[in-house]
Enzyme design. Sequence first.
Site, PDB file in Angstrom:
ATOM      1  N   SER A  25       0.854  -1.192   0.000  1.00  8.10           N
ATOM      2  CA  SER A  25       0.000   0.000   0.000  1.00  8.10           C
ATOM      3  C   SER A  25       0.883   1.233   0.000  1.00  8.10           C
ATOM      4  O   SER A  25       2.095   1.136  -0.102  1.00  8.10           O
ATOM      5  CB  SER A  25      -0.905   0.037   1.240  1.00  8.10           C
ATOM      6  OG  SER A  25      -0.116   0.107   2.411  1.00  8.10           O
ATOM      7  N   TYR A  58      -3.001   1.065  -3.213  1.00 10.57           N
ATOM      8  CA  TYR A  58      -4.132   1.670  -2.506  1.00 10.57           C
ATOM      9  C   TYR A  58      -3.617   2.485  -1.329  1.00 10.57           C
ATOM     10  O   TYR A  58      -2.504   2.287  -0.856  1.00 10.57           O
ATOM     11  CB  TYR A  58      -5.135   0.602  -2.051  1.00 10.57           C
ATOM     12  CG  TYR A  58      -4.537  -0.451  -1.148  1.00 10.57           C
ATOM     13  CD1 TYR A  58      -4.578  -0.318   0.235  1.00 10.57           C
ATOM     14  CD2 TYR A  58      -3.917  -1.580  -1.682  1.00 10.57           C
ATOM     15  CE1 TYR A  58      -4.022  -1.278   1.061  1.00 10.57           C
ATOM     16  CE2 TYR A  58      -3.358  -2.545  -0.867  1.00 10.57           C
ATOM     17  CZ  TYR A  58      -3.418  -2.393   0.499  1.00 10.57           C
ATOM     18  OH  TYR A  58      -2.861  -3.344   1.321  1.00 10.57           O
TER      19      TYR A  58
END
Length: 138
Positions: A25, A58
């Site tokens: 991430s 993300y």
Amino acid sequence: MLRTMLKSKIHRATVTQADLHYVGSCTIDADLMEAADILEGEQIDIVDIDNGNRLTTYAITGDRGTGVIGINGAAARLISPGDLVIIIGYAQYSEEDLKNYASRVVFVDGNNKQVELGGDPAQVPDGSGLKNPRHPEA
């Protein structure tokens, strides 16, 4: 028809940490996520200005006010601490939605503190030394 458009951009942030052993991430200071309208778990692209690498991951919310931009997991092989990056979020808009469309463009300083917020994807802050893609000769 839906069009995919720029929704969010954090421009020229400095990567503060990178760790292969995190869950993949990008950790982003909560202040910057809020300013750019990026939600935790939202898909983002990261473009590394220093080496040209580009990846999709993300967002994870980092501690507010810390300026953290952390590259986690395998992406840490592509982006290093100290690199300048652009963090980009996109959204799909209907023709009706586009009547009120505006992106959120956040410019930061060397400590990843917001210095300017705009809505024009080609905006160039005064005194930044960056070129405007609409008027590169200026």
